[in-house]
Enzyme design. Structure first.
Site, short mmCIF file in Angstrom:
data_model
loop_
_atom_site.label_atom_id
_atom_site.label_comp_id
_atom_site.label_asym_id
_atom_site.label_seq_id
_atom_site.Cartn_x
_atom_site.Cartn_y
_atom_site.Cartn_z
N LYS A 154 10.02 -19.81 0.57
CA LYS A 154 9.64 -19.48 -0.80
C LYS A 154 10.51 -18.32 -1.26
O LYS A 154 10.26 -17.16 -0.92
CB LYS A 154 8.16 -19.10 -0.85
CG LYS A 154 7.47 -19.36 -2.20
CD LYS A 154 8.02 -18.54 -3.36
CE LYS A 154 7.59 -17.09 -3.26
NZ LYS A 154 8.12 -16.30 -4.45
N GLU A 194 9.62 -6.85 6.29
CA GLU A 194 10.56 -5.78 5.98
C GLU A 194 10.32 -5.37 4.54
O GLU A 194 10.42 -6.19 3.62
CB GLU A 194 12.00 -6.25 6.19
CG GLU A 194 12.33 -6.57 7.64
CD GLU A 194 12.11 -5.43 8.60
OE1 GLU A 194 12.16 -4.25 8.16
OE2 GLU A 194 11.86 -5.68 9.79
N CYS A 237 17.87 -2.75 0.08
CA CYS A 237 16.80 -1.98 0.71
C CYS A 237 17.37 -0.83 1.54
O CYS A 237 16.66 0.12 1.87
CB CYS A 237 15.91 -2.87 1.56
SG CYS A 237 16.78 -3.81 2.83
N GLU A 252 10.47 3.73 -3.98
CA GLU A 252 11.73 3.00 -4.07
C GLU A 252 11.87 2.43 -5.48
O GLU A 252 11.00 1.70 -5.94
CB GLU A 252 11.76 1.87 -3.04
CG GLU A 252 13.06 1.06 -3.08
CD GLU A 252 13.01 -0.16 -2.18
OE1 GLU A 252 13.94 -0.35 -1.40
OE2 GLU A 252 12.02 -0.91 -2.26
#
Length: 459
Positions: free
Chosen positions: A156, A225, A259, A356
């Site tokens: 997905k 993650e 990331c 973030e």
């Protein structure tokens, strides 16, 4: 209902619009994958290795097409897109050798005759949920090892990476049900987590925590993650020109949408002044531009929401007393472009120091010594990657030993991944087993202990 993705550099350009299956259709895709799994696993090492090698060759044969698609769909600068395609092919080729790896060991029994075996066996269906920022490499570094050890895969992708995922699966050319792409959003993702036998997720911390909770409640292995608030520590003996170039690349490359991007620069003692001067110059020369231009380093951010979030954070920091050293606004051109930005004197508690933001924005912070720099770097739960810039080997080793980050790079940008080594963060940046390398093969398999005793009457 449909899911659509648009070109971030030209929002009027619709890249793809496809029907989404909903929760029921996703569950049906998992059922088809489960029906195909036994034959895929039983096909043997040679067949699975050949299939993954074919996928690598197909990616290489269509490298130009795939790079152009990544530029168009996610705004990845062309040079980076070409690099991602090359890495994608290398990932499939690397894991094409995994079916031949030992899947267990033979042990001596504690007493008497017989054999004790440990074997690693596939779980069944691997449910993969992937982000848009590496729309070819991340699906590959999850799917290839899962397939190599005998699982089938239902993928997905993020809506913004739909076209890349569909084309990758088409080129892989695997048997029906072995690699299925399920386009969609939250409903499809939740249904996949609710049906798969093992789950691997990469994405935001908030969504990842929900995935972890849902998978854990079912008792299935979950690998996640999540976000990173990555720090770069620069010591006074560093080569400031080289460090600034590395930091600018890690802050603004691909508009900071990695990331592992650097979002906090920590300058120790006398390094602060010359480093800031060099970094402002490097970032000012990094112009956000057309991702299709081979010379572009910083392209657009992925969508309008990202643009609003980033510019809003910069503006709120400015109002709170922060100094914008370079950048700080939108780029005056069509598309979702943000100037590479460096801020100083951001007040404690501002979200830029704790969250973030996934854009070409960083904060520079002073530290009196290495102890304080490490403490600042470790002051976040989002400890994925870090970099240290120094000519002092003792200082580099001391920092590497004390930093919480899962990946530490010395005299290199915080960005950059070696697919043959473990990848992942600590604390809230990661959950479960590491991705990539040989370590991930254990994640996608369950250990079985088998005891074999001689037939016949006991002696």
């Amino acid at each position: 209902m449909t899911v659509s993705s648009y070109n971030p550099a030209d929002p009027a350009d619709l890249v793809v619009s496809v029907e989404i299956p909903g929760a029921a259709g996703t569950a049906a895709a998992v059922d088809r994958a489960r029906a195909a799994q036994r034959a895929w696993s039983a096909a043997g090492a040679a067949a699975r290795s050949a299939a993954l090698t074919h996928a690598a060759e197909a990616v290489e044969a269509h490298a130009g097409e795939l790079a152009a698609l990544a530029v168009r769909e996610v705004g990845k600068p062309l040079a980076e897109a070409r690099g991602e395609v090359a890495r994608t092919a290398a990932i499939w080729r690397y894991y094409a050798q995994a079916p031949y790896a030992p899947s267990g060991a033979v042990h001596e029994p504690a007493a008497g005759e017989g054999l004790l075996l440990t074997r690693r066996r596939p779980y069944g269906v691997a449910g993969l949920i992937t982000p848009w920022n590496f729309p070819l490499a991340i699906p590959s570094w999850k799917a290839a090892p899962a397939l190599a050890v005998g699982n089938t895969v239902v993928l997905k992708p993020a809506p913004e990476g739909t076209a890349c995922a569909l084309r990758l699966a088409e080129l892989a050319g695997l048997p029906e049900g072995v690699l299925t792409v399920v386009p969609g959003g939250a409903a499809e993702g939740a249904a996949l987590v609710g049906a798969a036998d093992v789950v691997s997720f990469t994405g935001s911390t908030a969504v990842g925590q929900a995935v972890i909770a849902a998978g854990t409640a079912r008792g299935v292995p979950v690998q996640a993650e999540l976000g990173g608030l990555n720090a770069a520590i620069v010591l006074p003996d560093a080569d400031f020109g080289r460090a600034a170039a590395d930091l600018a690349a890690a802050i603004a490359g691909y508009a900071g949408q990695k990331c592992t991007a650097t979002s906090r620069v920590i300058a120790i003692g006398d390094a602060y002044g010359p480093l800031v001067e060099a970094l402002v110059k490097a970032l000012a020369a990094t112009v956000a531009g057309d991702p299709g231009d081979p010379g572009t380093v910083c392209g657009p951010v992925v969508n309008a929401a990202a643009l609003v979030r980033l510019t809003g954070a910069i503006d709120s920091a400015r109002v709170a007393g922060a100094e914008v050293l370079t950048g700080g606004g939108r780029v005056d051109r069509p598309g979702w472009f943000v100037e590479p930005t460096l801020l100083a004197q951001v007040p404690a508690g501002h979200p830029l120091l704790s969250e973030e933001f996934f854009g070409p924005v960083a904060v520079v912070l002073p530290a009196a010594d290495l102890d304080e720099a490490v403490a600042i770097a470790n002051s976040t739960p989002h400890t994925l990657a870090a970099s240290v810039h120094t000519g002092d080997l003792d200082a580099a080793l001391a920092a590497a030993d004390r930093l919480d980050a899962g990946m530490i790079r010395v005299n290199a940008p915080s960005t950059g991944v070696d697919f043959h080594l473990p990848f992942g963060g600590t604390k809230s940046a990661g959950h479960g087993a590491r991705e990539q390398g040989q370590a991930v093969l254990d994640f996608f398999t369950a250990s079985r202990t088998v005891t074999l005793l001689p037939a016949g009457p006991a002696r």
